[in-house]
Write an enzyme that holds these catalytic residues in place. Structure first.
Site, short mmCIF file in Angstrom:
data_model
loop_
_atom_site.label_atom_id
_atom_site.label_comp_id
_atom_site.label_asym_id
_atom_site.label_seq_id
_atom_site.Cartn_x
_atom_site.Cartn_y
_atom_site.Cartn_z
N ASP A 57 0.90 -1.26 -0.09
CA ASP A 57 -0.03 -0.15 -0.14
C ASP A 57 0.90 0.99 -0.19
OD1 ASP A 57 0.90 -0.27 2.66
OD2 ASP A 57 -1.05 -0.37 3.39
N ASP A 96 -1.09 -6.15 -0.35
CA ASP A 96 -1.50 -5.64 0.93
C ASP A 96 -2.95 -5.50 1.05
OD1 ASP A 96 0.39 -5.28 2.51
OD2 ASP A 96 1.06 -3.17 1.79
N LYS A 126 -0.96 -9.47 2.62
CA LYS A 126 -0.21 -9.24 3.81
C LYS A 126 -0.99 -8.22 4.48
CE LYS A 126 3.41 -6.07 3.51
NZ LYS A 126 2.90 -4.79 4.40
N GLU A 195 9.41 -4.32 10.35
CA GLU A 195 9.83 -2.84 9.60
C GLU A 195 10.33 -1.93 10.79
OE1 GLU A 195 6.95 -1.07 7.14
OE2 GLU A 195 7.91 0.79 7.13
O1 KIV Z 1 3.43 -1.12 1.59
C1 KIV Z 1 4.66 -1.42 1.67
O2 KIV Z 1 5.74 -1.16 0.65
C2 KIV Z 1 5.22 -2.18 2.74
C3 KIV Z 1 6.69 -2.54 2.77
C4 KIV Z 1 7.30 -1.26 3.27
C5 KIV Z 1 7.12 -3.85 3.65
O3 KIV Z 1 4.40 -2.62 3.29
#
Ligand code: KIV
Length: 293
Positions: A57, A96, A126, A195
């Site tokens: 995201d 995501d 995720k 993170e």
């Molecule tokens: O949205 C994203 O790019 C992420 C990464 C920073 C792990 O969640």
């Protein structure tokens, strides 16, 4: 059977799956992940051998120009996941679940994860959070959706965090992160993004878990690494902010700026296009059209 010029792909090119992530940890192979949001970039990253592509995201910031990931919608993620899936032959594509798309109810999480998989073509999803989302992860995994967790600095909670700071530095916070990581593993997650977690703690979590940890700003002891594509490619205006955890392996922003400046100058000066970029024809056909007036 004898292979005379067969097009069968060699086994090292087989599609990476959620199960392969776990096997890679067992074998001590470091896992590489990168974000991707469009067809051409994903084509290149897959050809370069990246193990997993995340349609993160973060697209809200780097593709749409928002200040945070909070405005990103499920439709945005689906829109960007489709071309990434079309481009990849080997990399695992993870999409995501955006802000508030899985926290209202278990049903909401199931419905939205199903859309990422069915409409977007994602091979895994995720979501952010620790113990609070363990039940949701369990339900998704039971339904057949591979899930990656994400703890530490969780950007969807940036309004609560109030800034991008390293997490887990004192004993209470460190214990909470370790407990969260264990809860994600117990719930069936196949991996967990750490993170902005202080490196020694990320190392401990990586030792304790059987599933791989994928770090971003979490040090070298993680089982794999993920970065936002624009950060490692230097794909921004020269002089822009680069997160401390990122290293620029290229300077795509500079390359694009000078190429586009040369294009603009060429068009203005009349040096582009030339005959080499044009199609010719028998000029008598044009002459036969008579006077322009
Ligand atoms: O949205 C994203 O790019 C992420 C990464 C920073 C792990 O969640």
């Amino acid at each position: 059977m004898a292979d005379s010029g067969s097009t069968a792909r060699p086994s090292h090119d087989a599609r990476v799956t959620a199960a392969s992530f776990r096997r890679m940890k067992t074998r001590g192979e470091r896992i590489t992940m990168l974000t991707a949001y469009d067809y051409r970039s994903a084509l290149l990253f897959d050809a370069a051998g990246v193990d997993g592509l995340l349609v993160g995201d973060s697209l809200g910031m780097v593709m749409h120009g928002h200040e945070t990931t909070v405005p990103v919608t499920l439709d945005d993620v689906i829109h960007h996941t489709r071309p990434v899936v079309r481009a990849t032959q080997r990399a695992l594509v993870v999409a995501d679940l955006p802000f508030m798309s899985y926290t209202t109810s278990r049903e909401q999480a199931m419905t939205n994860a199903a859309r990422l998989v069915q409409e977007g073509g994602a091979q895994a999803v995720k979501l952010e959070g620790g113990r609070a989302v363990a039940g949701t992860i369990d339900a998704l995994v039971t339904a057949g959706v591979p899930v990656m967790g994400h703890i530490g600095l969780t950007p969807q909670a940036i309004l609560r965090f109030g800034g991008y700071r390293i997490q887990g530095r004192d004993k209470v916070a460190a214990q909470m992160l370790l407990d969260d990581a264990r809860a994600l593993e117990d719930a069936g997650a196949f991996g967990v993004v750490l993170e902005l977690v202080a490196a020694p703690l990320a190392g401990r979590i990586s030792e304790v878990l059987k599933i791989p940890t994928i770090g971003i700003g979490a040090g070298e002891a993680c089982d794999g690494q993920i970065q936002v594509m624009h950060d490692i490619l230097g794909y921004d205006l020269p002089g822009s902010f680069v997160p401390r955890h990122a290293k620029q392996f290229a300077n795509v922003g500079d390359t694009i700026l000078s190429a586009v400046k040369a294009y603009v100058a060429g068009v203005r000066a009349g040096t582009f296009p030339t005959n080499a970029q044009s199609v010719m024809m028998d000029e008598s056909v044009v002459k036969a059209l008579g006077d322009p007036g």
